[in-house]
Design a protein around this motif. Structure first.
Motif, PDB file in Angstrom:
ATOM      1  N   PHE A   1       1.178  -1.229  -0.408  1.00 44.18           N
ATOM      2  CA  PHE A   1      -0.258  -0.083  -0.175  1.00 44.18           C
ATOM      3  C   PHE A   1       0.649   1.149   0.228  1.00 44.18           C
ATOM      4  O   PHE A   1       1.562   0.981   0.532  1.00 44.18           O
ATOM      5  N   ILE A   2       0.382   2.469  -0.481  1.00 46.76           N
ATOM      6  CA  ILE A   2       0.516   3.730   0.183  1.00 46.76           C
ATOM      7  C   ILE A   2      -0.215   4.562   0.064  1.00 46.76           C
ATOM      8  O   ILE A   2      -1.375   4.893  -0.012  1.00 46.76           O
ATOM      9  N   GLU A   3       0.216   5.649   1.245  1.00 47.06           N
ATOM     10  CA  GLU A   3      -0.779   6.167   1.866  1.00 47.06           C
ATOM     11  C   GLU A   3      -0.271   7.807   1.552  1.00 47.06           C
ATOM     12  O   GLU A   3       0.751   8.089   1.838  1.00 47.06           O
ATOM     13  N   LEU A   4      -1.080   8.473   1.979  1.00 47.02           N
ATOM     14  CA  LEU A   4      -1.143   9.840   1.450  1.00 47.02           C
ATOM     15  C   LEU A   4      -1.320  10.485   2.994  1.00 47.02           C
ATOM     16  O   LEU A   4      -2.461  10.130   2.992  1.00 47.02           O
ATOM     17  N   PHE A   5      -1.331  12.148   2.670  1.00 44.79           N
ATOM     18  CA  PHE A   5      -1.613  12.864   3.867  1.00 44.79           C
ATOM     19  C   PHE A   5      -2.012  14.159   3.288  1.00 44.79           C
ATOM     20  O   PHE A   5      -1.221  14.437   2.917  1.00 44.79           O
ATOM     21  N   ASN A   6      -3.029  14.764   3.922  1.00 42.55           N
ATOM     22  CA  ASN A   6      -3.226  16.325   3.423  1.00 42.55           C
ATOM     23  C   ASN A   6      -3.458  16.929   4.823  1.00 42.55           C
ATOM     24  O   ASN A   6      -4.097  16.918   5.747  1.00 42.55           O
TER      25      ASN A   6
ATOM     26  N   ALA B   1       8.188   3.167  -9.479  1.00 41.42           N
ATOM     27  CA  ALA B   1       8.999   2.085 -10.805  1.00 41.42           C
ATOM     28  C   ALA B   1      10.352   1.980  -9.553  1.00 41.42           C
ATOM     29  O   ALA B   1      10.742   2.431  -8.889  1.00 41.42           O
ATOM     30  N   ASP B   2      11.168   0.228 -10.562  1.00 36.89           N
ATOM     31  CA  ASP B   2      11.999   0.057  -9.660  1.00 36.89           C
ATOM     32  C   ASP B   2      13.213   0.493  -9.355  1.00 36.89           C
ATOM     33  O   ASP B   2      13.485   1.912 -10.215  1.00 36.89           O
ATOM     34  N   VAL B   3      14.127   0.296  -8.958  1.00 39.55           N
ATOM     35  CA  VAL B   3      15.572   1.334  -9.002  1.00 39.55           C
ATOM     36  C   VAL B   3      16.219   0.607 -10.271  1.00 39.55           C
ATOM     37  O   VAL B   3      15.977  -0.256 -10.739  1.00 39.55           O
ATOM     38  N   HIS B   4      16.797   2.131 -11.114  1.00 38.85           N
ATOM     39  CA  HIS B   4      17.283   1.368 -11.870  1.00 38.85           C
ATOM     40  C   HIS B   4      16.985   1.969 -13.212  1.00 38.85           C
ATOM     41  O   HIS B   4      16.928   0.943 -14.295  1.00 38.85           O
ATOM     42  N   SER B   5      15.055   1.960 -13.210  1.00 37.53           N
ATOM     43  CA  SER B   5      14.270   1.889 -14.035  1.00 37.53           C
ATOM     44  C   SER B   5      14.165   2.779 -14.070  1.00 37.53           C
ATOM     45  O   SER B   5      12.839   3.428 -13.702  1.00 37.53           O
ATOM     46  N   GLU B   6      13.406   3.605 -15.596  1.00 39.45           N
ATOM     47  CA  GLU B   6      12.597   3.825 -15.915  1.00 39.45           C
ATOM     48  C   GLU B   6      10.646   3.402 -16.311  1.00 39.45           C
ATOM     49  O   GLU B   6      10.117   4.706 -17.179  1.00 39.45           O
TER      50      GLU B   6
ATOM     51  N   ALA C   1      13.378  -1.668  -2.291  1.00 39.58           N
ATOM     52  CA  ALA C   1      14.158  -0.243  -2.320  1.00 39.58           C
ATOM     53  C   ALA C   1      13.130   0.310  -4.370  1.00 39.58           C
ATOM     54  O   ALA C   1      12.209  -0.584  -4.280  1.00 39.58           O
ATOM     55  N   GLY C   2      13.510   1.044  -4.057  1.00 40.89           N
ATOM     56  CA  GLY C   2      12.458   1.621  -5.735  1.00 40.89           C
ATOM     57  C   GLY C   2      12.177   3.260  -4.971  1.00 40.89           C
ATOM     58  O   GLY C   2      12.516   3.720  -4.849  1.00 40.89           O
ATOM     59  N   LYS C   3      11.225   3.766  -6.367  1.00 44.46           N
ATOM     60  CA  LYS C   3      10.733   5.343  -6.047  1.00 44.46           C
ATOM     61  C   LYS C   3       9.116   5.627  -6.602  1.00 44.46           C
ATOM     62  O   LYS C   3       8.217   4.877  -7.373  1.00 44.46           O
ATOM     63  N   VAL C   4       8.980   5.543  -5.862  1.00 46.62           N
ATOM     64  CA  VAL C   4       7.429   6.412  -5.527  1.00 46.62           C
ATOM     65  C   VAL C   4       7.087   8.202  -5.909  1.00 46.62           C
ATOM     66  O   VAL C   4       7.872   8.751  -5.370  1.00 46.62           O
ATOM     67  N   GLN C   5       6.561   8.196  -6.994  1.00 51.15           N
ATOM     68  CA  GLN C   5       6.564   9.343  -7.057  1.00 51.15           C
ATOM     69  C   GLN C   5       5.015  10.254  -6.776  1.00 51.15           C
ATOM     70  O   GLN C   5       4.118   9.263  -7.600  1.00 51.15           O
ATOM     71  N   LEU C   6       4.262  11.325  -6.307  1.00 48.42           N
ATOM     72  CA  LEU C   6       3.197  11.717  -6.704  1.00 48.42           C
ATOM     73  C   LEU C   6       3.233  13.004  -7.800  1.00 48.42           C
ATOM     74  O   LEU C   6       3.632  14.028  -7.800  1.00 48.42           O
ATOM     75  N   VAL C   7       1.765  12.855  -8.308  1.00 46.07           N
ATOM     76  CA  VAL C   7       1.898  13.737 -10.041  1.00 46.07           C
ATOM     77  C   VAL C   7       0.542  15.078  -9.855  1.00 46.07           C
ATOM     78  O   VAL C   7      -0.134  13.253  -9.891  1.00 46.07           O
ATOM     79  N   ASP C   8       0.384  16.056  -9.979  1.00 45.34           N
ATOM     80  CA  ASP C   8      -0.813  16.524 -10.488  1.00 45.34           C
ATOM     81  C   ASP C   8      -1.965  16.562 -12.035  1.00 45.34           C
ATOM     82  O   ASP C   8      -0.925  15.997 -12.793  1.00 45.34           O
ATOM     83  N   GLY C   9      -2.692  16.791 -11.611  1.00 47.91           N
ATOM     84  CA  GLY C   9      -3.436  17.129 -12.993  1.00 47.91           C
ATOM     85  C   GLY C   9      -2.258  17.649 -13.944  1.00 47.91           C
ATOM     86  O   GLY C   9      -3.115  17.998 -14.784  1.00 47.91           O
ATOM     87  N   GLU C  10      -1.482  19.037 -13.184  1.00 48.51           N
ATOM     88  CA  GLU C  10      -0.831  19.578 -14.350  1.00 48.51           C
ATOM     89  C   GLU C  10       0.618  19.173 -14.869  1.00 48.51           C
ATOM     90  O   GLU C  10       2.037  19.636 -15.343  1.00 48.51           O
TER      91      GLU C  10
ATOM     92  N   THR D   1       3.067  18.111 -12.605  1.00 49.49           N
ATOM     93  CA  THR D   1       4.152  18.652 -11.941  1.00 49.49           C
ATOM     94  C   THR D   1       4.390  17.908 -10.555  1.00 49.49           C
ATOM     95  O   THR D   1       3.296  17.644  -9.896  1.00 49.49           O
ATOM     96  N   LEU D   2       5.264  17.487 -10.665  1.00 54.16           N
ATOM     97  CA  LEU D   2       5.746  16.403  -9.319  1.00 54.16           C
ATOM     98  C   LEU D   2       5.448  17.248  -8.746  1.00 54.16           C
ATOM     99  O   LEU D   2       6.289  18.200  -8.099  1.00 54.16           O
ATOM    100  N   VAL D   3       5.108  16.594  -7.368  1.00 49.17           N
ATOM    101  CA  VAL D   3       4.457  17.229  -6.009  1.00 49.17           C
ATOM    102  C   VAL D   3       5.364  16.572  -4.848  1.00 49.17           C
ATOM    103  O   VAL D   3       5.348  17.201  -3.695  1.00 49.17           O
ATOM    104  N   ASP D   4       5.102  15.007  -4.842  1.00 46.98           N
ATOM    105  CA  ASP D   4       6.026  14.765  -3.647  1.00 46.98           C
ATOM    106  C   ASP D   4       7.320  13.088  -4.648  1.00 46.98           C
ATOM    107  O   ASP D   4       5.979  13.195  -5.221  1.00 46.98           O
ATOM    108  N   LEU D   5       7.940  13.285  -3.811  1.00 40.59           N
ATOM    109  CA  LEU D   5       8.843  11.592  -4.061  1.00 40.59           C
ATOM    110  C   LEU D   5       9.633  11.032  -2.973  1.00 40.59           C
ATOM    111  O   LEU D   5      10.035  11.930  -2.218  1.00 40.59           O
ATOM    112  N   LEU D   6       8.995   9.801  -3.232  1.00 46.18           N
ATOM    113  CA  LEU D   6      10.129   9.341  -2.095  1.00 46.18           C
ATOM    114  C   LEU D   6      11.079   8.037  -3.245  1.00 46.18           C
ATOM    115  O   LEU D   6      11.079   7.491  -4.278  1.00 46.18           O
ATOM    116  N   GLY D   7      12.051   8.685  -2.549  1.00 44.50           N
ATOM    117  CA  GLY D   7      12.778   7.807  -2.561  1.00 44.50           C
ATOM    118  C   GLY D   7      14.274   6.865  -2.038  1.00 44.50           C
ATOM    119  O   GLY D   7      14.393   7.443  -1.363  1.00 44.50           O
TER     120      GLY D   7
END
Length: 222
Positions: A22-27, A43-48, A94-103, A105-111
């Protein structure tokens, strides 16, 4: 003011406390946030090869959480009811999670783990049975994943979980405060003075002159 507050990638594995990732978001704001057009990418590490979950149906309550349930397995307890479901399979260590808005735009990133892309330094990888939790119930945000996230037992929180105010964003108030405006001095209303009008003098009608009465002459006798 929306951030990634927790990531769990060991769901369903032997000895895992929960049967799904799971992934959890917070407002962290005092306003409800509709996430129409937003998405989560992993995405996994070293992967696009970024894989996506659409968040368009999710609205985060003020100071509230949102739970996105992902792929899992046979071991572990069920997650609390999820607000969104997806098909991502997260890396546990290990991995990368990013949160992207409707424009877009990168809002948040966790590596995390040995991720090559992160905010600041990547967070430590979570061990078996652990999740990565953002400190202070999701409020810690120094733009450094290593400082903001710690591996701990997972604590999945959905939109029904108690709200948590970070203390730096006051809830909205229903009382509007208006800026003072200069009040112009009203001009006196004009006074209209009526000029007296003399009453009209009656003009006597002319005296009628009687016309003489015509007297016919007598007719001659034949």
């Amino acid at each position: 003011r929306i951030c990634i507050s927790q990531v769990y990638g060991h769901g369903g594995k032997s000895g895992s406390p929960y049967n799904a990732d799971f992934i959890e978001l917070f407002n962290r704001s005092g306003d409800a946030q509709a996430l129409g057009g937003w998405r989560l990418d992993y995405a996994d590490v070293h992967s696009e090869d970024w894989r996506t979950v659409d968040l368009g149906a999710l609205t985060l309550l003020p100071y509230g959480y949102g739970l996105i349930a992902l792929k899992g397995g046979a071991s572990g307890a069920p997650l609390p009811p999820a607000d969104i479901t997806g098909n991502l399979n997260l890396g546990g260590s290990a991995g990368k999670v990013q949160l992207v808005d409707g424009e877009n735009t990168l809002v948040d990133l966790l590596g995390y783990g040995d991720a090559e892309w992160a905010e600041g330094a990547p967070a430590a990888g979570a061990g078996s049975g652990e999740a990565l939790l953002r400190l202070n119930e999701g409020c810690s945000d120094s733009d450094d994943n290593a400082a903001d996230f710690v591996p701990e037992p997972p604590q999945p929180r959905n939109s029904q979980a108690p709200a948590h105010s970070c203390g730096d964003d006051a809830p909205p108030t229903a009382i509007a405060t208006f800026l003072p405006t200069e009040t112009p001095t009203p001009s006196p209303a004009p006074t209209f003075t009526s000029s007296p009008t003399s009453a009209p003098t009656a003009t006597p009608l002319p005296t009628a002159t009687l016309l003489p009465t015509f007297t016919p002459r007598p007719s001659a006798t034949p």
